[in-house]
Design a protein around this motif. Structure first.
Motif, mmCIF file in Angstrom:
data_model
loop_
_atom_site.group_PDB
_atom_site.id
_atom_site.type_symbol
_atom_site.label_atom_id
_atom_site.label_comp_id
_atom_site.label_asym_id
_atom_site.label_seq_id
_atom_site.Cartn_x
_atom_site.Cartn_y
_atom_site.Cartn_z
ATOM 1 N N HIS A 96 5.481 103.476 -62.123
ATOM 2 C CA HIS A 96 6.443 102.383 -62.247
ATOM 3 C C HIS A 96 7.397 102.265 -61.055
ATOM 4 O O HIS A 96 7.592 101.153 -60.539
ATOM 5 N N VAL A 100 7.412 98.795 -58.944
ATOM 6 C CA VAL A 100 8.595 97.932 -58.998
ATOM 7 C C VAL A 100 9.095 97.646 -57.587
ATOM 8 O O VAL A 100 9.399 96.494 -57.226
ATOM 9 N N VAL A 110 9.346 90.537 -61.351
ATOM 10 C CA VAL A 110 8.589 91.682 -61.866
ATOM 11 C C VAL A 110 8.865 91.848 -63.354
ATOM 12 O O VAL A 110 10.020 91.754 -63.793
ATOM 13 N N CYS A 112 8.215 94.923 -66.018
ATOM 14 C CA CYS A 112 7.814 96.331 -66.048
ATOM 15 C C CYS A 112 7.922 96.863 -67.468
ATOM 16 O O CYS A 112 8.992 96.792 -68.083
ATOM 17 N N LEU A 116 11.652 102.501 -66.728
ATOM 18 C CA LEU A 116 11.669 102.243 -65.289
ATOM 19 C C LEU A 116 11.102 103.442 -64.528
ATOM 20 O O LEU A 116 10.466 103.284 -63.492
ATOM 21 N N VAL A 130 16.550 97.953 -56.743
ATOM 22 C CA VAL A 130 16.412 96.588 -57.273
ATOM 23 C C VAL A 130 17.697 95.806 -57.051
ATOM 24 O O VAL A 130 17.687 94.666 -56.558
ATOM 25 N N VAL A 137 13.846 91.826 -62.185
ATOM 26 C CA VAL A 137 12.956 92.717 -62.934
ATOM 27 C C VAL A 137 13.299 92.637 -64.417
ATOM 28 O O VAL A 137 14.413 92.971 -64.820
ATOM 29 N N PRO A 326 16.804 96.034 -65.916
ATOM 30 C CA PRO A 326 16.588 97.468 -65.690
ATOM 31 C C PRO A 326 17.771 98.320 -66.142
ATOM 32 O O PRO A 326 17.580 99.430 -66.640
#
Length: 352
Positions: A96, A100, A110, A112, A116, A130, A137, A326
């Protein structure tokens, strides 16, 4: 409750087709492949989705792609070279962080699957990466899209339960996943109860500040040999003093059982109470529930998983804010880490 600075992508004209890349088509990836390939105008007037798939096992990628009418490519790098609008990551947890970063560097949205990274310590550098690059994300916590949990959130926000004094969350698989998966999953609290920890934060808007966990093994001894348990219970305390329990099990012969009971000063609400609930009544003359219980998480959350993918497409199109950042996922993982620490030490663990 900090969910990070991320909102939605810049507003831009909507494309006629949304091109998505899917990395990993194991158990959850194959489910996402079916849902993504089926998305279209019937899902909130979305544009059709064009799907491209990659997996470390090229033959598996080809097979799943053929089954859902998608294309397959040999690598994630090749996915990103396809000019995709979004990358869906459903590969194993150890991959991951790198995937990412690759998606963020390619400046595509993204999705996911949780987590994370394997634990909080490994997740924080990815979260910083990020945020520093303004990446978009969305994390995979599908319960946020389940009709029962959504109804519970509306009722809680409206004050329909009064003040909440306690809750009881249950997640129980009908049978355990392969031991090979459990060897790298991080443990029952990290791969199973983390969904309960996330949904409690999301529903209540509160943080979990203390966890005390116990567990046992009464099934396959191989589960214990890889450092996991097959049954666990965590007593948790929220920052407003509300207390509750989060239980998880790998052997639940009645079916896949996911429930959340929220008890308030005015009323008590139970998410998951319907005719397919995986329980039996001991009371004479009571035949409820009489339906067929779900056999897996895919059965229980079929509609939620599809809605989650539709939400990701909406995020790409700029129609909505990020439904699960995230930072949200890392916060739930912190609680799961604390539960695992408590299990090992036998002591309550406070979260800062």
């Amino acid at each position: 409750m900090d969910s990070g600075p991320e909102t939605r992508p810049d507003t831009r004209p909507e494309p006629d087709v949304v091109r998505l890349g899917l990395a990993g088509v194991g158990r959850i990836g194959a489910l996402h492949a079916r849902n993504l390939a089926a998305l279209g105008p019937g899902d909130g007037n979305l544009p059709p989705v064009q799907l491209v798939i990659a997996d470390a096992a090229a033959e598996r990628a080809h097979t799943v792609a053929h089954r859902v009418g998608a294309a397959s490519v040999p690598s994630v790098e090749a996915l990103l070279d396809e000019g995709i609008d979004g990358l869906v990551i459903a590969a194993g947890t150890p991959s991951h962080p790198d995937l990412v970063r690759m998606g963020v560097d390619a400046e595509v949205a993204v999705f996911c699957e949780k987590p994370l990274a394997g634990d909080t310590a490994a997740s924080l550098p990815v979260l910083e990466y990020v945020n520093a690059r303004g990446g978009v994300v969305q994390m995979g916590h599908q319960r946020r899209f389940d009709a029962g949990y959504l109804a519970a959130k509306r009722l809680l926000q409206a004050g329909g339960l009064g003040w909440v004094h306690s809750f009881r969350a249950v997640t129980a698989d009908m049978e355990p996943p392969p031991v090979g998966f459990l060897a790298s999953s991080g443990g029952l609290f990290r791969d199973c109860s983390v969904h309960d920890f996330d949904i409690l934060r999301w529903l209540t808007g509160r943080e979990i500040v203390q966890v005390y966990a116990v567990g046992s093994n009464k099934g396959d001894p191989e589960i214990g040999r890889v450092g996991d348990i097959d049954t666990g219970l965590a007593v948790v305390t929220l920052d407003d003093g509300t207390v509750g329990t989060v239980s998880a099990a790998r052997y639940n012969g009645s079916g896949h059982d996911v429930r959340l009971e929220i008890a308030g000063s005015r009323s008590t609400l139970l998410v998951g109470l319907d005719d397919t609930m995986a329980v039996r009544s001991a009371e004479p003359g009571v035949d409820f529930p009489s339906g067929r219980p779900p056999q897996s998480f895919a059965d229980r959350f079929e509609a939620a998983y599809r809605a989650e993918m539709a939400a990701f497409v909406e995020l790409i199109l700029g129609r909505r804010d990020n439904p699960c950042t995230p930072a949200d996922s890392v916060a739930a993982s912190r609680v799961a880490d604390a539960a695992q620490e408590s299990l090992l030490t036998g002591l309550p663990v406070k979260l800062g």
